[in-house]
Design an enzyme around this catalytic site. Structure first.
Site, PDB file in Angstrom:
ATOM      1  N   SER A 148       0.835  -1.208   0.000  1.00 30.37           N
ATOM      2  CA  SER A 148       0.000   0.000   0.000  1.00 30.37           C
ATOM      3  C   SER A 148       0.866   1.253   0.000  1.00 30.37           C
ATOM      4  O   SER A 148       0.360   2.367  -0.134  1.00 30.37           O
ATOM      5  CB  SER A 148      -0.991  -0.016   1.167  1.00 30.37           C
ATOM      6  OG  SER A 148      -0.382   0.429   2.341  1.00 30.37           O
ATOM      7  N   TYR A 188      16.348   3.895  12.359  1.00 30.61           N
ATOM      8  CA  TYR A 188      16.024   3.538  10.977  1.00 30.61           C
ATOM      9  C   TYR A 188      17.270   3.044  10.234  1.00 30.61           C
ATOM     10  O   TYR A 188      17.278   1.987   9.606  1.00 30.61           O
ATOM     11  CB  TYR A 188      15.409   4.735  10.253  1.00 30.61           C
ATOM     12  CG  TYR A 188      15.070   4.459   8.804  1.00 30.61           C
ATOM     13  CD1 TYR A 188      13.901   3.799   8.468  1.00 30.61           C
ATOM     14  CD2 TYR A 188      15.935   4.859   7.772  1.00 30.61           C
ATOM     15  CE1 TYR A 188      13.588   3.523   7.144  1.00 30.61           C
ATOM     16  CE2 TYR A 188      15.632   4.591   6.454  1.00 30.61           C
ATOM     17  CZ  TYR A 188      14.450   3.936   6.139  1.00 30.61           C
ATOM     18  OH  TYR A 188      14.153   3.677   4.820  1.00 30.61           O
TER      19      TYR A 188
HETATM   20  N1  LIG Z   1      11.107   6.688   0.341  1.00 29.58           N
HETATM   21  C1  LIG Z   1      12.412   6.641   0.466  1.00 29.58           C
HETATM   22  O1  LIG Z   1      13.109   7.626   0.249  1.00 29.58           O
HETATM   23  C2  LIG Z   1      13.088   5.354   0.864  1.00 29.58           C
HETATM   24  C3  LIG Z   1      14.475   5.318   0.797  1.00 29.58           C
HETATM   25  C4  LIG Z   1      15.132   4.156   1.143  1.00 29.58           C
HETATM   26  C5  LIG Z   1      14.391   3.053   1.552  1.00 29.58           C
HETATM   27  N2  LIG Z   1      13.038   3.125   1.616  1.00 29.58           N
HETATM   28  C6  LIG Z   1      12.338   1.927   2.042  1.00 29.58           C
HETATM   29  O2  LIG Z   1      11.428   1.537   1.035  1.00 29.58           O
HETATM   30  C7  LIG Z   1      10.365   0.802   1.631  1.00 29.58           C
HETATM   31  C8  LIG Z   1       9.037   1.391   1.162  1.00 29.58           C
HETATM   32  O3  LIG Z   1       8.932   2.710   1.655  1.00 29.58           O
HETATM   33  P1  LIG Z   1       8.041   3.852   0.960  1.00 29.58           P
HETATM   34  O4  LIG Z   1       8.927   4.993   0.699  1.00 29.58           O
HETATM   35  O5  LIG Z   1       7.218   3.278  -0.131  1.00 29.58           O
HETATM   36  O6  LIG Z   1       7.149   4.277   2.204  1.00 29.58           O
HETATM   37  P2  LIG Z   1       5.598   4.140   2.431  1.00 29.58           P
HETATM   38  O7  LIG Z   1       5.356   4.697   3.794  1.00 29.58           O
HETATM   39  O8  LIG Z   1       4.860   4.706   1.275  1.00 29.58           O
HETATM   40  O9  LIG Z   1       5.378   2.555   2.455  1.00 29.58           O
HETATM   41  C9  LIG Z   1       5.673   1.756   3.577  1.00 29.58           C
HETATM   42  C10 LIG Z   1       4.670   0.617   3.612  1.00 29.58           C
HETATM   43  O10 LIG Z   1       4.985  -0.260   4.707  1.00 29.58           O
HETATM   44  C11 LIG Z   1       3.781  -0.574   5.380  1.00 29.58           C
HETATM   45  N3  LIG Z   1       4.058  -0.872   6.778  1.00 29.58           N
HETATM   46  C12 LIG Z   1       4.640  -0.051   7.682  1.00 29.58           C
HETATM   47  N4  LIG Z   1       4.667  -0.655   8.872  1.00 29.58           N
HETATM   48  C13 LIG Z   1       4.096  -1.867   8.729  1.00 29.58           C
HETATM   49  C14 LIG Z   1       3.814  -2.946   9.623  1.00 29.58           C
HETATM   50  N5  LIG Z   1       4.125  -2.884  10.916  1.00 29.58           N
HETATM   51  N6  LIG Z   1       3.211  -4.058   9.121  1.00 29.58           N
HETATM   52  C15 LIG Z   1       2.873  -4.120   7.823  1.00 29.58           C
HETATM   53  N7  LIG Z   1       3.097  -3.120   6.932  1.00 29.58           N
HETATM   54  C16 LIG Z   1       3.702  -2.009   7.388  1.00 29.58           C
HETATM   55  C17 LIG Z   1       2.933   0.675   5.266  1.00 29.58           C
HETATM   56  O11 LIG Z   1       1.553   0.411   5.509  1.00 29.58           O
HETATM   57  C18 LIG Z   1       3.216   1.102   3.836  1.00 29.58           C
HETATM   58  O12 LIG Z   1       2.367   0.460   2.932  1.00 29.58           O
HETATM   59  C19 LIG Z   1      10.565   0.892   3.149  1.00 29.58           C
HETATM   60  O13 LIG Z   1      11.194  -0.274   3.604  1.00 29.58           O
HETATM   61  C20 LIG Z   1      11.491   2.068   3.280  1.00 29.58           C
HETATM   62  O14 LIG Z   1      12.242   2.010   4.467  1.00 29.58           O
HETATM   63  C21 LIG Z   1      12.372   4.250   1.281  1.00 29.58           C
END
Ligand SMILES: NC(=O)c1ccc[n+]([C@@H]2O[C@H](COP(=O)([O-])OP(=O)(O)OC[C@H]3O[C@@H](n4cnc5c(N)ncnc54)[C@H](O)[C@@H]3O)[C@@H](O)[C@H]2O)c1
Length: 253
Positions: A14, A164
């Site tokens: 999501s 994090y």
């Molecule tokens: N956006 C960035 O700049 C970035 C950079 C490096 C890594 N990431 C990583 O990429 C991945 C996706 O992040 P994103 O940017 O799409 O963020 P986002 O917040 O849009 O998505 C995170 C998703 O994880 C789900 N989630 C969070 N906690 C949860 C739990 N306890 N149980 C089940 N689901 C859970 C949320 O509901 C959400 O759908 C993450 O692991 C994040 O750490 C993101």
């Protein structure tokens, strides 16, 4: 590009990155089961519009039992498992000086232990035919956090993200361990380490940090998804234990 299989589980579907990955894998001929704690209607619609089957299972990744159960349900619905992508995660702000222990535990339980549980639960179903595990790490799990002397000192406490970053370093090391342990089953285990990507997590990304990205812009979730698809592709069968940077040049190692 032919994907390694036609069944995939994506956690965090999501979210921005997980949703893009689900859509990309579906476009590459995968049926996809999404595991998240919140519904993912956009990802479901994208999978279905690619002509593939979509399933959704609710689980809080901080809860090991719930997470294992969701993986079992997903494997049953898919009729097997070729690809697991661990994209769920939470961000967390707080300096090492100030961070409270419960926040440390919350982040580790979702970002690190949750990924471990998903990988462990995927082993059984993947063992017989081999598979692909792709974990989403982060540049912050490599670089010791952003050096931010250019920020106003008053911002520095709230912009630290030690829990994090350490959780993501753990994801990278977990990837290396699993790559070695699972290799004999024909399972590759890799990670993608994104830099700053446009998503809910980076809604308040500071302009002065954006200015430091050599590519001159933040990344798109689809650019992370393409890297995941590459690692899931049939041609990537000899790549394992790799942490693939997708970061616009903000960090090189
Ligand atoms: N956006 C960035 O700049 C970035 C950079 C490096 C890594 N990431 C990583 O990429 C991945 C996706 O992040 P994103 O940017 O799409 O963020 P986002 O917040 O849009 O998505 C995170 C998703 O994880 C789900 N989630 C969070 N906690 C949860 C739990 N306890 N149980 C089940 N689901 C859970 C949320 O509901 C959400 O759908 C993450 O692991 C994040 O750490 C993101």
């Amino acid at each position: 590009m032919t994907l390694a299989g036609t069944t995939a589980i994506v956690s965090g579907g999501s979210g921005a990155i997980g949703g893009a990955i689900a859509a990309r894998l579906a476009a590459g001929s995968c049926d996809v089961a999404l595991i998240d704690r919140t519904p993912a209607p956009a990802a479901v619609a994208a999978i279905q519009s690619a002509g593939r089957r979509a399933f959704e299972f609710s689980a809080d990744l901080a809860d090991a039992g719930e997470t294992r159960h969701a993986i079992e349900q997903a494997v049953r619905a898919l009729g097997g498992l070729a690809i697991l992508v661990n994209a769920a995660g939470v961000t967390s702000f707080g300096s090492a000086a100030e961070l409270e222990a419960p926040e440390w535990d919350r982040v580790m339980s979702i970002n690190l232990r949750g990924v471990f549980i998903c990988c462990q639960a995927a082993l059984g179903p993947m063992k017989q035919h081999g598979g692909r595990i792709i974990n989403i790490g982060s540049v912050l799990g490599k670089n010791g956090g952003n050096a931010r002397p250019w920020l106003d000192p008053s911002e520095q406490e709230s912009s630290g993200n030690v829990a994090y970053g350490v959780s993501k370093a753990g994801v990278h090391m977990l990837t290396l361990y699993l790559a070695r342990e699972f290799a004999r089953f024909g399972i590759t285990v890799n990670a993608v380490a994104p830099g700053p990507i446009i998503s809910g997590m980076t809604r308040t990304f500071p302009e002065n940090l954006r200015a430091l990205i050599p590519a001159g812009r933040m990344g798109r979730p689809e650019e992370v998804a393409d890297a995941v698809a590459f690692l899931a592709a049939a041609g990537s069968s000899y790549i394992t234990g790799e942490i693939l940077d997708v970061n616009g040049g903000i960090w090189s190692d």
